[in-house]
Every structure is written in structure tokens, then in C-alpha cells.
Design a protein around this motif. Structure first.
Motif, PDB file in Angstrom:
ATOM      1  N   HIS A 469       0.993  -1.470   0.258  1.00  0.00           N
ATOM      2  CA  HIS A 469       0.529   0.329  -0.284  1.00  0.00           C
ATOM      3  C   HIS A 469       0.751   1.527   0.156  1.00  0.00           C
ATOM      4  CE1 HIS A 469      -3.290  -2.380   0.663  1.00  0.00           C
ATOM      5  NE2 HIS A 469      -2.751  -3.373   1.868  1.00  0.00           N
ATOM      6  N   PRO A 470       1.739   1.737  -0.904  1.00  0.00           N
ATOM      7  CA  PRO A 470       2.025   2.858  -1.065  1.00  0.00           C
ATOM      8  C   PRO A 470       1.980   4.118  -0.364  1.00  0.00           C
ATOM      9  CG  PRO A 470       2.055   1.168  -3.511  1.00  0.00           C
ATOM     10  CD  PRO A 470       0.721   1.054  -2.894  1.00  0.00           C
ATOM     11  N   GLY A 471       2.395   4.356   0.334  1.00  0.00           N
ATOM     12  CA  GLY A 471       1.464   5.865   0.911  1.00  0.00           C
ATOM     13  C   GLY A 471       1.598   5.417   2.537  1.00  0.00           C
ATOM     14  N   ALA A 472       1.205   4.510   2.374  1.00  0.00           N
ATOM     15  CA  ALA A 472       0.910   4.130   3.903  1.00  0.00           C
ATOM     16  C   ALA A 472       2.608   3.865   4.769  1.00  0.00           C
ATOM     17  CB  ALA A 472      -0.463   3.267   3.998  1.00  0.00           C
ATOM     18  N   HIS A 473       1.803   3.681   5.995  1.00  0.00           N
ATOM     19  CA  HIS A 473       3.037   3.241   6.799  1.00  0.00           C
ATOM     20  C   HIS A 473       2.755   2.471   7.778  1.00  0.00           C
ATOM     21  CE1 HIS A 473       5.252   6.138   4.930  1.00  0.00           C
ATOM     22  NE2 HIS A 473       4.607   7.194   4.970  1.00  0.00           N
ATOM     23  N   TYR A 474       3.181   1.432   7.918  1.00  0.00           N
ATOM     24  CA  TYR A 474       3.346   0.326   9.152  1.00  0.00           C
ATOM     25  C   TYR A 474       4.264   0.339  10.465  1.00  0.00           C
ATOM     26  CZ  TYR A 474      -1.079  -0.680   6.100  1.00  0.00           C
ATOM     27  OH  TYR A 474      -1.865  -0.339   5.906  1.00  0.00           O
ATOM     28  N   VAL A 475       3.304   0.062  11.408  1.00  0.00           N
ATOM     29  CA  VAL A 475       4.665  -0.392  12.556  1.00  0.00           C
ATOM     30  C   VAL A 475       3.903  -1.783  13.517  1.00  0.00           C
ATOM     31  CG1 VAL A 475       4.652   2.374  13.307  1.00  0.00           C
ATOM     32  CG2 VAL A 475       3.103   0.821  14.356  1.00  0.00           C
ATOM     33  N   VAL A 476       5.354  -2.762  13.503  1.00  0.00           N
ATOM     34  CA  VAL A 476       4.978  -3.205  14.354  1.00  0.00           C
ATOM     35  C   VAL A 476       3.884  -3.639  15.691  1.00  0.00           C
ATOM     36  CG1 VAL A 476       5.858  -5.562  15.651  1.00  0.00           C
ATOM     37  CG2 VAL A 476       6.790  -4.190  13.101  1.00  0.00           C
ATOM     38  N   VAL A 477       2.577  -3.919  15.853  1.00  0.00           N
ATOM     39  CA  VAL A 477       2.286  -3.836  17.148  1.00  0.00           C
ATOM     40  C   VAL A 477       2.229  -5.082  18.138  1.00  0.00           C
ATOM     41  CG1 VAL A 477       0.929  -2.541  16.844  1.00  0.00           C
ATOM     42  CG2 VAL A 477       0.079  -4.478  16.094  1.00  0.00           C
ATOM     43  N   PHE A 478       3.589  -5.827  17.072  1.00  0.00           N
ATOM     44  CA  PHE A 478       2.648  -7.699  17.980  1.00  0.00           C
ATOM     45  C   PHE A 478       3.531  -9.061  16.918  1.00  0.00           C
ATOM     46  CE2 PHE A 478       1.611 -12.333  18.074  1.00  0.00           C
ATOM     47  CZ  PHE A 478       1.374 -12.278  19.077  1.00  0.00           C
ATOM     48  N   GLN A 479       4.764  -9.055  17.554  1.00  0.00           N
ATOM     49  CA  GLN A 479       5.242 -10.050  17.001  1.00  0.00           C
ATOM     50  C   GLN A 479       5.702 -11.843  17.417  1.00  0.00           C
ATOM     51  OE1 GLN A 479       9.073  -8.955  15.013  1.00  0.00           O
ATOM     52  NE2 GLN A 479       8.405  -9.504  12.985  1.00  0.00           N
ATOM     53  N   ARG A 480       5.896 -12.531  16.642  1.00  0.00           N
ATOM     54  CA  ARG A 480       5.873 -13.566  17.562  1.00  0.00           C
ATOM     55  C   ARG A 480       5.391 -14.743  16.426  1.00  0.00           C
ATOM     56  NH1 ARG A 480       2.347 -15.279  22.118  1.00  0.00           N
ATOM     57  NH2 ARG A 480       2.416 -12.756  23.205  1.00  0.00           N
TER      58      ARG A 480
END
Length: 489
Positions: A469-480
Motif C-alpha cells: 500500500h504505497p503511501g501508508a506506513h505500518y509499525v509492528v504491534v505484535f510479533q511472535r
């Protein structure tokens, strides 16, 4: 739809010549006492428990083989909210009625109000299949004159690989067709012609091609029941409704205003007649599937006119250019199982009363207990359905399932979320869920990505989300354990 009642059916049944009244008509099993139905009711309850257990164990370990459970979950959720059955998984705003004509899914709305979960659909399918087991078992008992013979046939039907594969494939709209076809076959065998017609009518609300099966019921009413007017109406209704749904109703709701499955025919949307008639017979898989279907009933179904009910389904499947439709996999054979086993019952009754084929009487009688053994052998050897419960891993969700549940808990309800296959159905029950990468117009609020078993999968998940999704920015809130949840900032 309730069975038609009244004196008319009784008059017609009593008018059957004595020599044509089958042996079941004089049996004590047909007395109608509640006690006579108990063995078949108990059998249905046993299969309800077994089918539900199998489906829910798979659900708990996130073992969905496709996105279909998520799709049907979205459709039922849409009806339950008094809106359109929008399938976001197939694309933003995609209406389910533009794919297949299955408005009968709205019947599940009350159950959804009680338990809004994809698991509700799995239990509903188990109940529908179990209902058909009871119908087949009781019908066999009435026709063959023995409760234990009915239970043997019902058990063989419940264990049949067609039903078992359908449970493995999770919920599909054909779950409604299975008991309806069992009820239609029952009424035809009991010579209740008007009731057979009434039970056939709802099939047009299950899937667009089943209108042709309704038409074949009309043909049987004409040829076997001598009900020319009722049969003719049913033929016209079935063919006409199929033409209406494929030619007008589905294209109306389809984004491209077309019926997508014409392109699945050999030669595309404009196939030659010879292709439709000849090509299926050149496919080895078609012959193998035919052998699997007829073999489970000792090929005796060929002796019954009920087998005609299977022809429309086999015709569209075997003539399709999609090889997935040809074989014995997935859920496509479930609707054929009640037809085949009731045809077996009809064939056994015909052969044991026939003077023309005395050598087949013993074989026909032996197929009643043998059918249960054949079904059980297929169940274990393939293995499919309940046969898979022999694997200890089928009984425990495992640590990865626990991680997926934690990931789902990290996604708030009522948000737009894209997900990979595993958590898709559970997210679809409460969120606006999309297949991973399937929402191009609007960036989702969350991404839920399971890279376990994903060869060459992305390692930088925020970059992967930005690429989708160009233009969108994501951050990790869960990773396991290779499961990641990302939130759009």
C-alpha cells in the motif's frame, strides 16, 4: 419448506397397483411410531457430534484449507446486519450474489445473532449433514423393511468420502443442498410425488446450477410418477430459474456485470457443442472420479432412475476447463452422496423383487452391510474426514495456534484488516477482513501476517506493508513465532 400434506397424496399412493407397492409399504417399520425413528435419530445425533468435533478441532488449530470459510462468514454477517452479503476477501464491495446465487445463507442469521463466529457455520453444516444421515437411514429402513438395514445404509452414507471431504473443506453453500436432495430422493422412493416437488423448489436458492437438478426431478415425476403437469411445471421452473440467475441476477450483482464461470467452460465463453459433449470423456480424472462415485455403492446405483439427479452436477463439473472440479477432492461430491445411497436403496429393493435378475439378488442384499465396510475403508485409507482423527496432531491446536489467537486479540474489532489464510475466518467474523494484498483502493488499518511455511516470505514486514500500500506506513504491534501484526500510523 414444509412437506405438503393432505388427502391428495394419500389418494395417489393408495391408487398404486398392488404388484407395484414395494415391500417397505407393508412393513412394520412404516407404522410411523416414534420408536421406529429412534435408531435413525440416534445415528444422526452421533454424526452431528462427530462432524462438529472434526470441524471445530480444525478450526481451533487454524487449519483452513482455503479462504472459503472467511468468505461465507462475511456473507452471513452481512445478512445478519441487514445489509448486502459483501465479500471483502474477494475485493472491496464484492457482493456474494454476484459470484454464486446462494440467498439461502440468510437462513443462518438467527444462529449468527446467538453466536457471531465462523464456528457457527461449521456447526450448522454439521447439523445439515447429520439431518441428511437421519433421512437416508430412515428412508432405507422403510424401503428395505428393516431398521438395522436402514442404520447400515445411513452409517455408510455418513462415512462416505464425499461427505467427509466436504467437512474437511469447511463450510460451503452446498451444505443446504445435501439434506434437501436427501428429502427429495426420500419422497420419490416413497412415491410422494407432490412432496418431492415441494422439497425440490428450495434448491434454486442454494446455487444457480441446482435449478437443472430441479428440472430433472420434474422429468422423474413425468417418467416414473406419471405426474405430467407437476413434472412439466418443475422442468420449466428449474430451467427458467437457472437461465434467470446466470443470465440476469448474478450479472446484476457482479462488478463486471457478467457470470464469471462461463469462462471455465472448454473453449471459453463460447464453447462448441462437441467440446462440451466429447472433451469430458477424454479426461482420465473424470473416469477415476466416476469409478469412485459408483464403486462405493457397488455400481448398483445404475439400476435406479434416481441416478439421473446426479447428471446436472456431473455435467457442469466434468465439462469445466478447471481441473479442480473433475476429481474427488474438496466438497464438490457431497451433493452426490444422498443421491447415490438412496439409488442404492432403490436398486436393492428392485433387484430383490425382480424375476429377471435372480443372480443379482444376493449381491444386492450383500451390498447393504458391505457399503458400510467400503465407506469405512475409504475413510481410513485415504484418509479423509473422521479418518484423519487417527493422527494425534489433529487433537491438539499446538503452540502456533496459541500465537495466532494472541495476534487476533491484538487487532481491535470493527477495523479494516488484511490477513493471511490462517486467521482470516476468525477476523472476518468481527472485522472488515481482506485477503492479504487484496485491498488496493484503501490501505487497511491492520495487517496480520503469518509467514510460517511461507518460502521466501518477507522479513521486513513494515516495508512489506508499505510495498502493498504505497503511501501508508505500518509499525509492528505484535510479533511472535513468525506471526506479525502491523498497525497503520
Amino acid at each position: 419448506m414444509a412437506e405438503a400434506r393432505g388427502s391428495t397424496a394419500d389418494v395417489h399412493e393408495s391408487a398404486i397397483p398392488a404388484q407395484r407397492v414395494p415391500s417397505w409399504a407393508r412393513s412394520k417399520v412404516t407404522a410411523g411410531r416414534f420408536g421406529d425413528a429412534l435408531p435413525h435419530l440416534a445415528l444422526a445425533v452421533c454424526f452431528l457430534g462427530a462432524f462438529s468435533l472434526l470441524a471445530l478441532l480444525r478450526y481451533e488449530r487454524f487449519g483452513s484449507p482455503s479462504w472459503d470459510l472467511g468468505i461465507f462468514t462475511e456473507a452471513v454477517k452481512g445478512y445478519a446486519h441487514f445489509g448486502a452479503p459483501v465479500l471483502s476477501i474477494k475485493g472491496p464491495g464484492f457482493n456474494a450474489l454476484g459470484d454464486h446465487w446462494s440467498p439461502i445463507l440468510a437462513v443462518l442469521v438467527p444462529a449468527w445473532w446467538i453466536a457471531p463466529s465462523a464456528a457457527t457455520l461449521l456447526v450448522a453444516q454439521a447439523a445439515l449433514f447429520a439431518w441428511s444421515v437421519g433421512v437416508v437411514s430412515d428412508t432405507a429402513a422403510r424401503v428395505l423393511g428393516s431398521a438395522h438395514r436402514g442404520v447400515l445404509v445411513g452409517t455408510a452414507y455418513g462415512l462416505s468420502w464425499g461427505l467427509q471431504r466436504a467437512v474437511d473443506a469447511e463450510f460451503h453453500e452446498i451444505a443446504f443442498a445435501v439434506p434437501l436432495l436427501a428429502l427429495v430422493g426420500r419422497q420419490l422412493l416413497l412415491r410422494r410425488w407432490d412432496r418431492a416437488a415441494w422439497w425440490a423448489l428450495p434448491l434454486v436458492l442454494v446455487k444457480e446450477d441446482l435449478g437443472l437438478t430441479v428440472a430433472v426431478v420434474g422429468v422423474l415425476l413425468v417418467l416414473v410418477g406419471r405426474r405430467r403437469s407437476t413434472g412439466a411445471v418443475l422442468v420449466l421452473f428449474g430451467v427458467g430459474f437457472t437461465a434467470l440467475t446466470m443470465g440476469a441476477l448474478i450479472p446484476h450483482f457482479n462488478p463486471q456485470h457478467q457470470y464469471d464461470y462461463w469462462s471455465k467452460l472448454p473453449g471459453g465463453q463460447h464453447p462448441q457443442l462437441w467440446q462440451l459433449l466429447v472433451v469430458p470423456f477424454t479426461r482420465l480424472t473424470v473416469w477415476k472420479t466416476t469409478g469412485w462415485l459408483l464403486g462405493i455403492v457397488g455400481f448398483l446405483a445404475l439400476r435406479s432412475p434416481l441416478l439421473l439427479l446426479a447428471l446436472p452436477t456431473l455435467a457442469w463439473r466434468f465439462s469445466s476447463a478447471n481441473s479442480m472440479f473433475w476429481g474427488p477432492d474438496w466438497h464438490y461430491n457431497a451433493t452426490l452422496m444422498p443421491i447415490l445411497f438412496l439409488a442404492l436403496v432403490d436398486a436393492v429393493d428392485r433387484l430383490r423383487r425382480s424375476e429377471r435378475f435372480p443372480g443379482l439378488r444376493g449381491f444386492a442384499e450383500g451390498m447393504v452391510p458391505a457399503s458400510a465396510g467400503i465407506a469405512a475403508a475409504c475413510l481410513v485409507s485415504l484418509p479423509v474426514g473422521l479418518g484423519g482423527l487417527g493422527d494425534p496432531a489433529a487433537w491438539t491446536p499446538g503452540p502456533h495456534a496459541a500465537v495466532l489467537r494472541a495476534a487476533i486479540a491484538a487487532v481491535p474489532p470493527n477495523v479494516r484488516v488484511e490477513a493471511s489464510m490462517g486467521p482470516l475466518a476468525q477476523l472476518a467474523a468481527r472485522d472488515d477482513a481482506y485477503w492479504l494484498g487484496g485491498s488496493k483502493q484503501v490501505a487497511p488499518d491492520y495487517l496480520c501476517v503469518d509467514t510460517a511455511g511461507w518460502d521466501g516470505g518477507p522479513t521486513d514486514l513494515p516495508a512489506y506493508g508499505a510495498a502493498l500500500h504505497p503511501g501508508a506506513h505500518y509499525v509492528v504491534v505484535f510479533q511472535r513465532d513468525q506471526v506479525t501484526v502491523l498497525r497503520r500510523t
